[in-house]
Design a protein around this motif. Structure first.
Motif, short mmCIF file in Angstrom:
data_model
loop_
_atom_site.label_atom_id
_atom_site.label_comp_id
_atom_site.label_asym_id
_atom_site.label_seq_id
_atom_site.Cartn_x
_atom_site.Cartn_y
_atom_site.Cartn_z
N ALA A 293 -94.52 -11.76 13.03
CA ALA A 293 -93.54 -10.71 12.75
C ALA A 293 -94.24 -9.42 12.38
O ALA A 293 -93.83 -8.32 12.81
CB ALA A 293 -92.60 -11.16 11.64
N SER B 31 -89.80 -11.92 19.50
CA SER B 31 -89.87 -10.57 18.95
C SER B 31 -88.94 -9.61 19.67
O SER B 31 -88.22 -8.83 19.05
CB SER B 31 -91.31 -10.06 19.02
OG SER B 31 -91.39 -8.71 18.66
N ARG C 17 -86.96 -9.73 12.16
CA ARG C 17 -88.00 -10.50 12.86
C ARG C 17 -88.56 -11.62 12.00
O ARG C 17 -88.85 -12.71 12.50
CB ARG C 17 -89.14 -9.55 13.28
CG ARG C 17 -88.81 -8.76 14.53
CD ARG C 17 -90.04 -8.06 15.08
NE ARG C 17 -89.62 -7.20 16.19
CZ ARG C 17 -89.90 -5.91 16.28
NH1 ARG C 17 -90.61 -5.33 15.33
NH2 ARG C 17 -89.52 -5.20 17.31
#
Length: 440
Positions: free
Chosen positions: A369, A150, A158
Motif C-alpha cells: 500500500a 492497488s 489501499r
C-alpha cells in the motif's frame, strides 16, 4: 461488510466531474469486487502452496536427511528465487496495457504444474529445480496481482484493500497446513498424497482467476485520484506515466527519494528476517514437538495474520503506514527474543506464533500500500516489483546465511546473530522514514 455496494458504480458525478459525497463515502468503506475475486484466488492457491510448505521442512530434513545448510539453500531458493523474475512479471504486465490478469494467471499456472513434479524429485538438485520453477510462477504473478488491487482502490482505502486480500490469502494459509496434517494421518504415503492434492487445489485456483477476475488494469473507481498522492514522484512519475512503459522508465522510479528509501528499507529488513521454516524448526527443537504435529505450527502464524490483517490495514490508513510497518518488525524482534530465552512454558509456541503472524499482518500488505502511493499507474506493476525484488533477494541471502550459521555454530548462535542484525537494520530504517501517511 467489505463487499462493494454495486450501486456505487453508477454514475454520480456533478457538472464539474467530481463524485458526489455519498458515492465517495461508499467507496471509502467498501472493497472493490476485483479485490474480493483476487482474494478468493489467493485463498485457494494458498491452500495448495501451504500444504507443501507445511511439510517441506520436515520432508527435506527428516525424510531426505538434508543438513541445515542444504535446507537453507533450498529454503532460500523457495523464498527468494522469485526475485529474479518479479521485475519481468511487473514489466510484462505494464507493457501490455492491461495484461495484469494474464501475466498473473501464467504465474499461477506455472506454480500449479510444479506440484506433481515433487513426486519425482528425491535429491537436492532436482528438488531445487522444481522449487525454483514454482517460485518463478510466484514471481510472475505477485506484482501484477498487487497492481490490480492497488488500481482497484482509492489511496485512502489501499491499506484496507490489501488487508482484506491478505486476510483471505491467509485463510488459505490456515487451511493448507490443516489439510496437510489430515492427509498425513490418513494415508500411508503421506507426502506423495499431499503433493497430489496440492496440485488439484492449485488448478481450481487458476480456473477461478480465469473465470471471475476482470482483465485489464482493474476497476475504475470514482474518486480515485491520480497515480500518486500529492508530493509524490513528481517529474519522474509524470514522464513515466505519459510514455509507453519501458524497463528504463521502471528503473528510473528509483531516482525518486521515497520509493528508493522504501526499497532500501525492505532490502535491509529482509536481510535479517529468518524464514518461516526455520522459525518452525527452532520451535520444534525447543519444545520437542513430534513430527506428526509439525505441520500444525504454521496455523498459529496464519491465525494471527488472519485476525489482524484487516484491522492493521485500516490502522495503517489512519495512523500511518510507516508506523505500522515498524511496529510489525518490533513484534518479530520480540518473537526472536522469546526463542532465545530459556523459557519452555506451554505458552511459548502460542506467543511466538502470535507475534510472527502480527509481523506479517503489519508489514506485508502495508508495504505494498505504501509503495503504491509513490508509483504512477502506468508503471504500477513494475514499481511494486522493484520493492518486492529487493525484499525477496534479501530474504534469499538471509536463508543461506542462517543455514550456514546454524551448521557452523548451532541454532541459538544463528538466531542471536539474526536478532542483532534485525535490530540494527530496524534502527537504520527508522532514520530513513520513507513512508508518507496516507492522504486524508
Amino acid at each position: 461488510m467489505y463487499v462493494a455496494d454495486s450501486r456505487a458504480s453508477t454514475p454520480a458525478a456533478s457538472a464539474e466531474g467530481t463524485a458526489r459525497p455519498e458515492t465517495a463515502g461508499r467507496y471509502r468503506t467498501a472493497v472493490a469486487p476485483t479485490v474480493l475475486a483476487l482474494g478468493t484466488v489467493s485463498l485457494i492457491t494458498d491452500v495448495s502452496s501451504e500444504m507443501v510448505t507445511a511439510v517441506l521442512p520436515l520432508y527435506l530434513v527428516a525424510g531426505l536427511g538434508l543438513s541445515p545448510l542444504g535446507f537453507g539453500l533450498l529454503d532460500g531458493v523457495y523464498n527468494g528465487f522469485s526475485a529474479v523474475v518479479r521485475l519481468a512479471g511487473g514489466h510484462l504486465a505494464d507493457r501490455g496495457g492491461g495484461r495484469h490478469k494474464w501475466v498473473a494467471g501464467a504465474g499461477y499456472a506455472l506454480s500449479a504444474l510444479c506440484k506433481p513434479l515433487l513426486l519425482l524429485a528425491h535429491t537436492l538438485a532436482p528438488i531445487g529445480l522444481v522449487l525454483a520453477a514454482d517460485r518463478t510462477g510466484k514471481g510472475l504473478r505477485t506484482a501484477p496481482r498487487d497492481a490490480l488491487i492497488s488500481l482497484s482502490s482509492t489511496p485512502e482505502t489501499r491499506g484496507r484493500a490489501f488487508g482484506v486480500h491478505r486476510a483471505m490469502d491467509t485463510a488459505g494459509a490456515l487451511l493448507g497446513p490443516l489439510a496437510a496434517f489430515l492427509i498425513l494421518r490418513a494415508t500411508v504415503d503421506g507426502y506423495d498424497a499431499v503433493f497430489t492434492v496440492s496440485f488439484c487445489v492449485a488448478v481450481v485456483g487458476v480456473l477461478v482467476l480465469v473465470l471471475f477476475v476482470p482483465g485489464g488494469r482493474g476497476e475504475v473507481v470514482p474518486g480515485r485520484r491520480g497515480a500518486v498522492v500529492p508530493g509524490g514522484p513528481g517529474e519522474v512519475a509524470a514522464a513515466s506515466a505519459a510514455a509507453r512503459p519501458t524497463l528504463r522508465a521502471a528503473l528510473a522510479l528509483l531516482t525518486h527519494r521515497d520509493l528508493r528509501r522504501l526499497t532500501v528499507c525492505a532490502l535491509l529488513l529482509g536481510l535479517a528476517t529468518v524464514s518461516d521454516s526455520f522459525v518452525y524448526l527452532l520451535l520444534q527443537r525447543r519444545l520437542g514437538v513430534p513430527d506428526r504435529w509439525f505441520a500444525l505450527l504454521p496455523l498459529g502464524t496464519a491465525a494471527a495474520f488472519l485476525l489482524l490483517a484487516v484491522p492493521l490495514g485500516r490502522l495503517a490508513d489512519r495512523w500511518g503506514r510507516w508506523r505500522v510497518f515498524l511496529t510489525g518488525h518490533g513484534a518479530l524482534l520480540l518473537a526472536y527474543a522469546l526463542l532465545l530465552t530459556s523459557w519452555h512454558g506451554t505458552a511459548l509456541p502460542y506467543a511466538v506464533l502470535a507475534l510472527h503472524g502480527t509481523f506479517y499482518a503489519a508489514t506485508d500488505g502495508v508495504l505494498m500500500a505504501a509503495a503504491s502511493d509513490t508509483v504512477p499507474e502506468a508503471l504500477r506493476s513494475s514499481g511494486l516489483a522493484l520493492v518486492q525484488t529487493g525484499q525477496a533477494g534479501a530474504r534469499f541471502a538471509c536463508s543461506l546465511a542462517f543455514g550456514a550459521a546454524w551448521t557452523l555454530w548451532g541454532d541459538r548462535t544463528a538466531l542471536l546473530l539474526a536478532t542483532v542484525a534485525l535490530a540494527a537494520c530496524a534502527g537504520y530504517a527508522v532514520s530513513l522514514r520513507p513512508f508518507r501517511k496516507a492522504a486524508a
